[in-house]
Scaffold this motif. Structure first.
Motif, PDB file in Angstrom:
ATOM      1  N   GLY A 111      63.195  73.286  88.919  1.00  0.00           N
ATOM      2  CA  GLY A 111      63.468  74.396  88.008  1.00  0.00           C
ATOM      3  C   GLY A 111      62.426  74.499  86.914  1.00  0.00           C
ATOM      4  O   GLY A 111      61.667  73.560  86.658  1.00  0.00           O
ATOM      5  N   LYS A 112      62.390  75.650  86.271  1.00  0.00           N
ATOM      6  CA  LYS A 112      61.405  75.917  85.218  1.00  0.00           C
ATOM      7  C   LYS A 112      61.973  75.581  83.835  1.00  0.00           C
ATOM      8  O   LYS A 112      63.153  75.794  83.582  1.00  0.00           O
ATOM      9  CB  LYS A 112      61.005  77.390  85.240  1.00  0.00           C
ATOM     10  N   VAL A 113      61.115  75.057  82.981  1.00  0.00           N
ATOM     11  CA  VAL A 113      61.481  74.861  81.568  1.00  0.00           C
ATOM     12  C   VAL A 113      60.929  76.076  80.823  1.00  0.00           C
ATOM     13  O   VAL A 113      59.875  76.022  80.179  1.00  0.00           O
ATOM     14  CB  VAL A 113      60.913  73.542  81.011  1.00  0.00           C
ATOM     15  N   GLU A 114      61.645  77.182  80.946  1.00  0.00           N
ATOM     16  CA  GLU A 114      61.104  78.470  80.497  1.00  0.00           C
ATOM     17  C   GLU A 114      61.011  78.594  78.981  1.00  0.00           C
ATOM     18  O   GLU A 114      60.259  79.431  78.473  1.00  0.00           O
ATOM     19  CB  GLU A 114      61.942  79.611  81.075  1.00  0.00           C
ATOM     20  N   ASP A 115      61.766  77.765  78.249  1.00  0.00           N
ATOM     21  CA  ASP A 115      61.743  77.841  76.782  1.00  0.00           C
ATOM     22  C   ASP A 115      60.603  77.030  76.152  1.00  0.00           C
ATOM     23  O   ASP A 115      60.480  77.010  74.920  1.00  0.00           O
ATOM     24  CB  ASP A 115      63.071  77.328  76.208  1.00  0.00           C
ATOM     25  N   LEU A 116      59.793  76.363  76.964  1.00  0.00           N
ATOM     26  CA  LEU A 116      58.726  75.523  76.411  1.00  0.00           C
ATOM     27  C   LEU A 116      57.655  76.393  75.751  1.00  0.00           C
ATOM     28  O   LEU A 116      57.174  77.360  76.357  1.00  0.00           O
ATOM     29  CB  LEU A 116      58.107  74.672  77.526  1.00  0.00           C
ATOM     30  N   ARG A 117      57.279  76.041  74.515  1.00  0.00           N
ATOM     31  CA  ARG A 117      56.303  76.823  73.755  1.00  0.00           C
ATOM     32  C   ARG A 117      55.282  75.894  73.091  1.00  0.00           C
ATOM     33  O   ARG A 117      55.605  74.760  72.720  1.00  0.00           O
ATOM     34  CB  ARG A 117      56.995  77.665  72.679  1.00  0.00           C
ATOM     35  N   LEU A 118      54.082  76.402  72.878  1.00  0.00           N
ATOM     36  CA  LEU A 118      52.989  75.622  72.302  1.00  0.00           C
ATOM     37  C   LEU A 118      52.902  75.806  70.791  1.00  0.00           C
ATOM     38  O   LEU A 118      52.966  76.933  70.304  1.00  0.00           O
ATOM     39  CB  LEU A 118      51.664  76.042  72.945  1.00  0.00           C
ATOM     40  N   ILE A 119      52.768  74.682  70.081  1.00  0.00           N
ATOM     41  CA  ILE A 119      52.424  74.725  68.657  1.00  0.00           C
ATOM     42  C   ILE A 119      50.912  74.635  68.500  1.00  0.00           C
ATOM     43  O   ILE A 119      50.309  75.416  67.773  1.00  0.00           O
ATOM     44  CB  ILE A 119      53.111  73.580  67.868  1.00  0.00           C
ATOM     45  N   ALA A 120      50.285  73.679  69.189  1.00  0.00           N
ATOM     46  CA  ALA A 120      48.829  73.512  69.069  1.00  0.00           C
ATOM     47  C   ALA A 120      48.291  72.653  70.198  1.00  0.00           C
ATOM     48  O   ALA A 120      48.929  71.681  70.615  1.00  0.00           O
ATOM     49  CB  ALA A 120      48.470  72.869  67.726  1.00  0.00           C
ATOM     50  N   THR A 121      47.106  73.012  70.661  1.00  0.00           N
ATOM     51  CA  THR A 121      46.327  72.114  71.498  1.00  0.00           C
ATOM     52  C   THR A 121      45.615  71.139  70.552  1.00  0.00           C
ATOM     53  O   THR A 121      45.025  71.567  69.551  1.00  0.00           O
ATOM     54  CB  THR A 121      45.311  72.899  72.337  1.00  0.00           C
ATOM     55  N   LEU A 122      45.678  69.849  70.849  1.00  0.00           N
ATOM     56  CA  LEU A 122      45.184  68.833  69.927  1.00  0.00           C
ATOM     57  C   LEU A 122      43.786  68.320  70.287  1.00  0.00           C
ATOM     58  O   LEU A 122      42.830  68.579  69.577  1.00  0.00           O
ATOM     59  CB  LEU A 122      46.190  67.678  69.851  1.00  0.00           C
ATOM     60  N   TYR A 123      43.651  67.589  71.377  1.00  0.00           N
ATOM     61  CA  TYR A 123      42.349  66.996  71.720  1.00  0.00           C
ATOM     62  C   TYR A 123      42.258  66.840  73.241  1.00  0.00           C
ATOM     63  O   TYR A 123      43.280  66.849  73.937  1.00  0.00           O
ATOM     64  CB  TYR A 123      42.161  65.632  71.039  1.00  0.00           C
ATOM     65  N   PRO A 124      41.037  66.710  73.779  1.00  0.00           N
ATOM     66  CA  PRO A 124      40.887  66.613  75.234  1.00  0.00           C
ATOM     67  C   PRO A 124      41.261  65.250  75.797  1.00  0.00           C
ATOM     68  O   PRO A 124      41.054  64.225  75.141  1.00  0.00           O
ATOM     69  CB  PRO A 124      39.389  66.892  75.451  1.00  0.00           C
ATOM     70  N   GLU A 125      41.831  65.269  77.013  1.00  0.00           N
ATOM     71  CA  GLU A 125      42.073  64.056  77.791  1.00  0.00           C
ATOM     72  C   GLU A 125      41.261  64.218  79.079  1.00  0.00           C
ATOM     73  O   GLU A 125      41.579  65.027  79.939  1.00  0.00           O
ATOM     74  CB  GLU A 125      43.567  63.890  78.066  1.00  0.00           C
ATOM     75  N   THR A 305      44.087  76.890  70.166  1.00  0.00           N
ATOM     76  CA  THR A 305      44.656  77.864  71.106  1.00  0.00           C
ATOM     77  C   THR A 305      43.909  77.868  72.437  1.00  0.00           C
ATOM     78  O   THR A 305      43.955  78.850  73.179  1.00  0.00           O
ATOM     79  CB  THR A 305      44.660  79.278  70.493  1.00  0.00           C
ATOM     80  N   THR A 306      43.223  76.761  72.758  1.00  0.00           N
ATOM     81  CA  THR A 306      42.560  76.632  74.057  1.00  0.00           C
ATOM     82  C   THR A 306      43.519  75.961  75.048  1.00  0.00           C
ATOM     83  O   THR A 306      44.565  75.448  74.664  1.00  0.00           O
ATOM     84  CB  THR A 306      41.276  75.796  73.945  1.00  0.00           C
ATOM     85  N   SER A 307      43.142  75.974  76.332  1.00  0.00           N
ATOM     86  CA  SER A 307      43.950  75.369  77.406  1.00  0.00           C
ATOM     87  C   SER A 307      45.374  75.921  77.417  1.00  0.00           C
ATOM     88  O   SER A 307      46.351  75.191  77.560  1.00  0.00           O
ATOM     89  CB  SER A 307      43.988  73.836  77.278  1.00  0.00           C
ATOM     90  N   LEU A 308      45.491  77.234  77.254  1.00  0.00           N
ATOM     91  CA  LEU A 308      46.811  77.856  77.138  1.00  0.00           C
ATOM     92  C   LEU A 308      47.467  78.015  78.502  1.00  0.00           C
ATOM     93  O   LEU A 308      47.373  79.059  79.140  1.00  0.00           O
ATOM     94  CB  LEU A 308      46.692  79.232  76.463  1.00  0.00           C
ATOM     95  N   GLY A 309      48.173  76.978  78.921  1.00  0.00           N
ATOM     96  CA  GLY A 309      48.915  77.054  80.173  1.00  0.00           C
ATOM     97  C   GLY A 309      50.327  77.572  79.983  1.00  0.00           C
ATOM     98  O   GLY A 309      50.999  77.959  80.930  1.00  0.00           O
ATOM     99  N   ILE A 310      50.814  77.560  78.709  1.00  0.00           N
ATOM    100  CA  ILE A 310      52.155  78.045  78.375  1.00  0.00           C
ATOM    101  C   ILE A 310      52.041  78.970  77.168  1.00  0.00           C
ATOM    102  O   ILE A 310      51.033  78.933  76.450  1.00  0.00           O
ATOM    103  CB  ILE A 310      53.141  76.886  78.071  1.00  0.00           C
ATOM    104  N   PRO A 311      53.058  79.776  76.892  1.00  0.00           N
ATOM    105  CA  PRO A 311      52.984  80.686  75.740  1.00  0.00           C
ATOM    106  C   PRO A 311      53.012  79.931  74.407  1.00  0.00           C
ATOM    107  O   PRO A 311      53.640  78.877  74.285  1.00  0.00           O
ATOM    108  CB  PRO A 311      54.244  81.555  75.875  1.00  0.00           C
ATOM    109  N   LEU A 312      52.349  80.509  73.418  1.00  0.00           N
ATOM    110  CA  LEU A 312      52.462  80.009  72.051  1.00  0.00           C
ATOM    111  C   LEU A 312      53.848  80.343  71.501  1.00  0.00           C
ATOM    112  O   LEU A 312      54.430  81.376  71.844  1.00  0.00           O
ATOM    113  CB  LEU A 312      51.411  80.669  71.156  1.00  0.00           C
TER     114      LEU A 312
END
Length: 327
Positions: A111-125, A305-312
């Protein structure tokens, strides 16, 4: 005392201090937990720095808010905790966030976690493809027929490894796949029982540094037209470069990375997330991140706001538009 009881004991003390400082006035403080990772990793200390910053007194923090960094089992555990309401926010890899929100990858059939939202992209892995120096592996395509560890089933790394292999026209059946965690994989590489292994994490990584010093390694580039196509398809990946001599006798290596991200639920109020996001990027927080951890310097407003795989989250989006980061 259990970990949970200790967490709430600390929160209570911090809350009392906050009230005494006049942050919340007559109103009881709101608590905003940040799920991180193991205490020996990077998520936990970074989470502590951010929690302290947004709990700060006066105009340095969010009025009436007390935040704590909570140790956890990492990305998937944090998303599950946000979904269940036992955490207000948490850190995760951008690929895991994307899979959760879209119900793919690790979340296929769950199932989808449709309520997941982004606050910030932090650093690269960074995606490391570590090879034995004498294995003759100069590109991902050279992995065909080689003994390669792609990590354990259920890990984020194994899904990323399959995507990278697929970009170069390979599947798991084209390699002699092993399913080892990075530590045992490095040991096997050193002993000659493995030709290469995938690892996802910030550089320099201690275990790889030790391996480079003791046995010598090569880092295999992940680049070329295959990667350009991959980046178009999977928005949670970004181009990355491991600088020369990050690992002993290893030159500059082009690769790709996922991102460490701070995520929350759409159920969190726009005002709270707006104030938290604004505080994350103020001068006091900037100074704390720069001084507090090596990865702190890589956490920048320009990359937020990079690597935006989910909505802000709308509250975060409002701040980024005001700050000119989003048009």
């Amino acid at each position: 005392m259990s970990i949970t009881r200790r967490i709430f004991a600390v929160a209570a003390v911090v809350g009392a201090v906050a009230i005494g400082a006049g942050i919340a006035g007559a109103q009881a403080p709101s608590f905003f937990r940040i799920g991180t990772g193991g205490t020996a990793g990077t998520y936990y200390p970074i989470g502590g720095l951010i929690a302290n910053a947004i709990s700060g007194a006066g105009d340095k923090g969010v009025p009436g808010l007390v935040s704590t960094a909570v140790a956890s089992n990492g990305s998937v555990a944090n998303i599950n905790a946000i979904q269940s309401g036992s955490m207000e926010s948490g850190f995760t890899q951008s690929d895991v966030a994307y899979w959760a929100h879209s119900g793919t990858g690790l979340y296929e059939g769950k199932g989808k976690v449709e309520d997941l939202r982004l606050i910030a992209t932090l650093y690269p892995e960074t995606i490391h493809l570590v090879a034995r120096k004498d294995a003759g592996i100069n590109s991902v395509a050279d992995l065909k027929g080689k003994r390669v560890s792609i990590d354990e089933p259920g890990s984020g790394t194994i899904v990323d490894a399959r995507i990278v292999l697929g970009a170069y026209g390979l599947t798991e059946s084209d390699i002699k796949a092993e399913h080892l965690k990075p530590g045992p994989a490095g040991d096997r590489l050193r002993d000659g029982g493995l030709d290469a292994y995938f690892f996802v994490g910030g550089y320099p990584t201690g275990a790889i540094s030790e391996l480079a010093t003791s046995s010598g390694i090569s880092l295999v580039p992940i680049n070329g037209p295959e990667v350009e196509k991959l980046l178009e398809e999977y928005t949670f990946f970004s181009k990355d470069t491991v600088p020369a001599d990050t690992y002993k006798d290893v030159g500059e290596t082009n690769t790709i990375s996922v991102a460490a991200q701070w995520v929350t639920s759409a159920k969190q109020s726009d005002e709270v997330i707006y104030n938290i996001t604004k505080t994350l990027w103020n001068d006091a927080t900037r100074a704390a991140l720069d001084a507090g951890h090596a990865k702190g310097k890589l956490i920048t407003l320009q990359n937020a706001t990079t690597s935006l795989g989910i909505p802000l989250h709308p509250g975060a989006e409002k701040f980024y538009r005001e700050a000119g980061v989003l048009k």
